[in-house]
Design a protein around this motif. Structure first.
Motif, PDB file in Angstrom:
ATOM      1  N   ARG A 223       0.798  -1.084  -0.162  1.00 42.19           N
ATOM      2  CA  ARG A 223       0.032   0.037   0.042  1.00 42.19           C
ATOM      3  C   ARG A 223       0.627   1.332   0.155  1.00 42.19           C
ATOM      4  O   ARG A 223       0.781   2.492  -0.638  1.00 42.19           O
ATOM      5  CB  ARG A 223      -0.775   0.057   1.404  1.00 42.19           C
TER       6      ARG A 223
ATOM      7  N   ASN B 191      -8.950   6.493  -2.148  1.00 46.17           N
ATOM      8  CA  ASN B 191      -8.892   5.353  -2.853  1.00 46.17           C
ATOM      9  C   ASN B 191      -7.761   5.514  -4.073  1.00 46.17           C
ATOM     10  O   ASN B 191      -8.290   6.316  -5.035  1.00 46.17           O
ATOM     11  CB  ASN B 191     -10.192   5.163  -3.512  1.00 46.17           C
TER      12      ASN B 191
ATOM     13  N   GLU C  23      -6.484   3.509  -6.288  1.00 44.47           N
ATOM     14  CA  GLU C  23      -6.138   2.774  -7.555  1.00 44.47           C
ATOM     15  C   GLU C  23      -7.438   2.817  -8.422  1.00 44.47           C
ATOM     16  O   GLU C  23      -7.305   2.471  -9.554  1.00 44.47           O
ATOM     17  CB  GLU C  23      -5.972   1.295  -7.069  1.00 44.47           C
ATOM     18  N   THR C  24      -8.602   3.165  -7.983  1.00 46.68           N
ATOM     19  CA  THR C  24      -9.878   3.191  -8.845  1.00 46.68           C
ATOM     20  C   THR C  24     -10.663   4.425  -8.785  1.00 46.68           C
ATOM     21  O   THR C  24     -12.009   4.358  -8.871  1.00 46.68           O
ATOM     22  CB  THR C  24     -10.853   2.111  -8.380  1.00 46.68           C
TER      23      THR C  24
ATOM     24  N   ARG D 155      -6.128 -15.637 -12.689  1.00 50.12           N
ATOM     25  CA  ARG D 155      -5.879 -15.835 -11.306  1.00 50.12           C
ATOM     26  C   ARG D 155      -4.140 -15.859 -11.449  1.00 50.12           C
ATOM     27  O   ARG D 155      -3.607 -15.229 -10.617  1.00 50.12           O
ATOM     28  CB  ARG D 155      -6.470 -16.581 -10.495  1.00 50.12           C
TER      29      ARG D 155
ATOM     30  N   SER E  77      -0.177  -5.311  -4.576  1.00 50.73           N
ATOM     31  CA  SER E  77      -1.296  -6.036  -3.946  1.00 50.73           C
ATOM     32  C   SER E  77      -2.274  -6.475  -5.004  1.00 50.73           C
ATOM     33  O   SER E  77      -1.921  -6.476  -6.388  1.00 50.73           O
ATOM     34  CB  SER E  77      -2.298  -5.057  -3.199  1.00 50.73           C
ATOM     35  N   GLU E  78      -3.019  -7.655  -4.556  1.00 53.75           N
ATOM     36  CA  GLU E  78      -3.713  -8.222  -5.754  1.00 53.75           C
ATOM     37  C   GLU E  78      -4.781  -7.066  -6.328  1.00 53.75           C
ATOM     38  O   GLU E  78      -4.956  -7.338  -7.779  1.00 53.75           O
ATOM     39  CB  GLU E  78      -4.806  -9.219  -4.733  1.00 53.75           C
ATOM     40  N   GLN E  79      -5.314  -6.260  -5.618  1.00 55.84           N
ATOM     41  CA  GLN E  79      -6.207  -5.190  -6.230  1.00 55.84           C
ATOM     42  C   GLN E  79      -5.184  -4.479  -7.455  1.00 55.84           C
ATOM     43  O   GLN E  79      -5.975  -4.141  -8.427  1.00 55.84           O
ATOM     44  CB  GLN E  79      -6.768  -4.184  -5.109  1.00 55.84           C
TER      45      GLN E  79
ATOM     46  N   ARG F 280      -4.760  -6.630 -10.624  1.00 54.46           N
ATOM     47  CA  ARG F 280      -5.856  -6.837 -11.203  1.00 54.46           C
ATOM     48  C   ARG F 280      -6.506  -5.502 -11.972  1.00 54.46           C
ATOM     49  O   ARG F 280      -6.738  -5.493 -12.982  1.00 54.46           O
ATOM     50  CB  ARG F 280      -7.178  -7.232 -10.178  1.00 54.46           C
ATOM     51  N   VAL F 281      -6.441  -4.335 -11.175  1.00 57.08           N
ATOM     52  CA  VAL F 281      -6.810  -3.112 -11.943  1.00 57.08           C
ATOM     53  C   VAL F 281      -6.024  -2.809 -13.078  1.00 57.08           C
ATOM     54  O   VAL F 281      -6.239  -2.556 -14.265  1.00 57.08           O
ATOM     55  CB  VAL F 281      -6.911  -1.974 -10.908  1.00 57.08           C
TER      56      VAL F 281
ATOM     57  N   GLU G  91     -13.317  -8.830 -17.830  1.00 57.29           N
ATOM     58  CA  GLU G  91     -14.502  -9.203 -16.960  1.00 57.29           C
ATOM     59  C   GLU G  91     -15.631  -9.979 -17.610  1.00 57.29           C
ATOM     60  O   GLU G  91     -16.691 -10.387 -16.902  1.00 57.29           O
ATOM     61  CB  GLU G  91     -15.047  -8.016 -16.063  1.00 57.29           C
TER      62      GLU G  91
END
Length: 223
Positions: free
Chosen positions: A99, A140, A142-143, A193, A206-208, A211-212, A222
């Motif tokens: 983070r 926030n 990342e998004t 994954r 991070s995973e998020q 993914r983003v 998606e």
């Protein structure tokens, strides 16, 4: 690159970049910096290099700021000098290393891409050079929505610095190629994954964040 009216009423022009331009510039900037200061480019991008990149462009960087809960960092912009960046002291805990890294990348986006716009605005007759002109609080990283262009760009830059497009295209592309598949992969599939996990390990994110970034580059889907 274009300068447009700021849709949220900030006293600066909106700096418009295509995401392809951001990817190219970010990869070049971090690679050049590491060649000059770290003995060469490599992944993961060292956290210390992210800190030094901000320090080179900011008036001050506080890595142990006492920020409210839920705020990882913010950047103060000024008309008459370089920006001031604060990072939450909470992120110094090793548990929050990923983070911290993304927050540093995000704030570097503000320092490098956006701060000069405020100094350009000092030429306007109603500017107030001695005062902070805008404080960008971070909730926030990342998004952010695209209509908040400063936050969206800073989030995109954070991902582009830590996860360079050329590297991700190669790393994520190898997985479907070995299985006789073609990208993009479904984000919730076994191969999707696997791509996320590979980027997490290789780029220390991070995973998020992984993914983003893969979704934005069209390497995952998606649908």
């Amino acid at each position: 690159m274009k300068l447009l009216r700021d849709p949220l009423g900030r006293p600066i022009k909106r700096l418009y970049f295509k995401t392809e331009e951001l990817d190219e510039r970010c990869e070049q900037i971090v690679a050049d910096f590491m060649r000059r200061h770290s003995g060469g480019y490599r992944l993961p991008i060292p956290t210390d290099d992210l800190i030094r990149m901000i320090e080179a462009e900011a008036d001050d960087l506080d890595m142990y700021a006492n920020l409210p809960e839920g705020q990882d960092g913010y950047t103060d912009f000024f008309f008459d000098r370089k920006p001031r960046v604060k990072i939450s002291a909470r992120l110094s805990d090793p548990r929050y290393e990923n983070r911290l890294r993304f927050t540093l990348g995000h704030e570097y986006g503000h320092v490098w891409f956006h701060a000069p716009l405020w100094r350009i605005s000092a030429q306007e007759p109603d500017s107030r050079p001695a005062e902070p002109s805008w404080t960008c609080h971070r909730e926030n990283i990342e998004t952010a929505a695209e209509n908040d262009w400063m936050e969206f760009q800073a989030g995109y830059i954070g991902g582009a610095l830590l996860m360079p497009k050329s590297e991700l295209t190669m790393m994520a592309g190898e997985i479907p190629m070995r299985e006789g598949e073609k990208p993009p992969l479904r984000v919730d599939s076994e191969l999707g994954r696997a791509a996320i996990e590979r980027i997490m390990r290789r780029c220390q994110v991070s995973e998020q964040a992984a993914r983003v970034r893969l979704l934005r580059l069209g390497l995952l889907t998606e649908s």
